[in-house]
Write an enzyme that holds these catalytic residues in place. Structure first.
Site, mmCIF file in Angstrom:
data_model
loop_
_atom_site.group_PDB
_atom_site.id
_atom_site.type_symbol
_atom_site.label_atom_id
_atom_site.label_comp_id
_atom_site.label_asym_id
_atom_site.label_seq_id
_atom_site.Cartn_x
_atom_site.Cartn_y
_atom_site.Cartn_z
ATOM 1 C CB ILE A 17 17.358 -46.809 -64.847
ATOM 2 C CG1 ILE A 17 18.631 -46.024 -65.140
ATOM 3 C CG2 ILE A 17 17.420 -48.204 -65.477
ATOM 4 C CD1 ILE A 17 19.847 -46.509 -64.366
ATOM 5 C CB CYS A 18 12.055 -48.240 -66.619
ATOM 6 S SG CYS A 18 10.720 -49.395 -66.326
ATOM 7 C CG LEU A 19 16.876 -53.090 -64.483
ATOM 8 C CD1 LEU A 19 16.537 -53.894 -65.738
ATOM 9 C CD2 LEU A 19 18.387 -52.906 -64.402
ATOM 10 C CG ASN A 45 13.760 -50.355 -71.123
ATOM 11 O OD1 ASN A 45 14.365 -51.017 -71.958
ATOM 12 N ND2 ASN A 45 12.461 -50.458 -70.926
#
Lengths: 315, 199
Positions: B91-93, B83
């Site tokens: 960041i993929c959050l 991620n």
């Protein structure tokens, strides 16, 4: 946005802090189900972006927000906070609920509006006094007023021009109508009927007057009196085509034979009560219109009617 | 910077410093400038993960509209994670995007990122290559992530096999990080990595 925490005396309970701005709650509102409380401005701003509770993401919309419980409001109002103008020297410490009243009159407020006492009398924020110059301010004021006056003057000139233009056009139309009237008999008949109807309509819209003392009649009214009456007639909506004739007929020199001299008036005074008179509001005068007085004998009436001005005695 | 953002960040900064996690050295935050618009975060790699023992530096940018919009966070330390971009650190959050909530703080963001290191979401990847490896060859993924942690985040686990292969490529004139990235992408298959680098 809430009040900064470091302005308060002593510890402030975590429950009284807005989770959005991290200040002490200002005008708090709470979410309907989870009951999380926020400052009004903070939660409104958040909901405009996303209709959820910022703490637990339950869905919330603006109309669902509610007043917080009284206990929470009481706890808030009991907190002691220093004045907004502490940095300018105010040492007051107040209960949160009396802060706004104090701020209105706090003399340390650098923005408090005060009247200048050096002569110009303008009301200016306190912190601008040191750079304040009465002459300069007043000059600026005069300048703006002058500009406004110039604008108005231009506007007036423009309107005058328009009025003159329209007057010319109206005159042209009048001339044209007159020409049509003269050249075409049926047109003349129609126009006459229209004018008669107009006078009739106007007459019906007027109130009856009662003359209590016919002896107060002024048979030779002066110019000023005539102008006053003429103005009132115009304001009453008198049809323009009879206005001048009516005014001419306010003087005994134009009255019918039965009224034109003191002697004939004396002889005919018993007939006065038969006149149908209309009121001229606010004036000691009556209107005796021909259309209302067809029953009177010929030597007591003229077309289109008479104006009788009195010294007193009109009801 | 808007008043509300500054007030919030000041308070959150104190909150992080006073928190238990700082006492346990799990998270940390430092100021980068005086205006509280930019901060440096630090999280420890969680135990029982390939990131254990590493320290990961984060760039945190606080927008003018904070806390109504989330902070912009990115990994400064290179990291191998489905991620997180192995190239840019992006960041993929969800909570840093549409699931942000105004009551979240620097502390909760840092703890969420730490949790992300413990539990990757390969179905919602930021780095497709890493995510593919995670799904298809978990063991290889763990070796790679642990190696990156060792090299970039100061983790304790040295992998001599990886180091050897990288040295072979470096000897051929390839830059070290480029060599590591290529080998990582090809499950440490030296031949395929070489082929890709010289094609």
């Amino acid at each position: 946005m809430g009040f900064e925490l470091n302005r308060f005396q002593g510890e402030v309970d975590e429950e009284l802090v807005c989770p959005i701005c991290s200040g002490v709650l200002e005008d708090p509102l709470q979410a309907p189900v989870c009951e999380h409380a926020f400052c009004k401005s903070c939660i409104t701003e958040w909901i405009s972006r996303q209709p959820t509770c910022p703490v637990d993401r339950q869905s919330v919309t603006s109309p669902q927000l509610r007043q917080v419980p009284r206990i929470l409001r009481n706890l808030l109002s009991r907190l002691s906070i220093n004045c907004d103008n502490a940095q300018y020297g105010c040492t007051r410490v107040l209960k949160l609920d009396s802060l706004s009243a104090h701020l209105e009159e706090c003399e340390y407020n650098p923005k408090r509006p005060l009247p200048c006492e050096q002569g110009c009398g303008l009301i200016i924020p306190k912190d601008e006094f040191k750079d304040h110059n009465c002459v300069k301010e007043l000059r600026a004021l005069i300048h703006t007023q002058q500009q406004k006056m110039n604008e108005f003057q231009q506007e007036i000139n423009e309107q005058r021009f328009l009025i003159a233009e329209q007057r010319r056009e109206m005159q042209l139309l009048k001339d044209f109508m007159r020409a049509m009237r003269i050249s075409n008999p049926s047109m003349r008949a129609i126009a006459d009927a229209m004018e008669r109807d107009e006078v009739l309509r106007w007459s019906n819209s007027l109130q009856r007057a009662r003359v209590t003392r016919w002896g107060g009649m002024i048979s030779t009214p002066d110019e000023i009196l005539q102008r006053m009456i003429k103005r009132t007639l115009t304001e009453m909506g008198c049809p323009p085509h009879i206005l001048d004739d009516l005014m001419e007929n306010c003087h005994e020199r134009r009255w019918p034979p039965g009224l034109c001299s003191l002697e004939t008036r004396q002889n005919n005074r018993r007939q006065y009560e038969n006149y149908v008179c209309k009121r001229v509001p606010g004036k000691q005068a009556v209107l005796v219109l021909y259309c209302d007085n067809a029953h009177m004998s010929e030597d007591m009436m003229v077309e289109p009617g008479l104006v009788m001005i009195f010294a007193h005695g009109i009801e | 910077m808007a008043n509300i953002a500054a007030q919030r960040i000041k308070r959150e900064f104190k909150e992080v410093i006073k928190s238990e996690e700082v006492a346990k050295c799990a998270i940390k935050v430092e100021l980068v400038n005086d205006s509280y618009t930019e901060l440096k975060g630090e999280i420890a790699g969680p135990p029982d993960t390939p990131y254990e023992g590493g320290t990961f530096i984060l760039e945190i940018k606080v927008p003018e509209t904070y806390p109504f919009n989330p902070p912009k966070v990115r990994f400064m330390t290179k990291i191998w994670h489905p991620n997180i971009s192995s190239v840019t650190g992006a960041i993929c959050l969800d909570i840093l995007k549409d699931q942000w909530a105004a009551a979240m703080t620097l502390r909760t963001v840092l703890l969420s990122l730490q949790a992300l290191l413990s539990a990757a979401e390969p179905d919602d990847p930021q780095d497709a290559v890493v995510a593919k490896q995670y799904r298809e060859n978990l063991e290889m993924f763990q070796i790679t992530a642990r190696h990156w942690t060792n090299v970039y985040a100061g983790g304790p686990h040295v992998n001599s096999d990886c180091d050897d292969k990288i040295r072979r490529l470096v000897d051929m004139g390839i830059e070290e990080h480029q060599a590591r990235a290529a080998l990582s992408s090809y499950n440490w298959d030296l031949e395929r990595a070489t082929e890709q680098l010289f094609s």
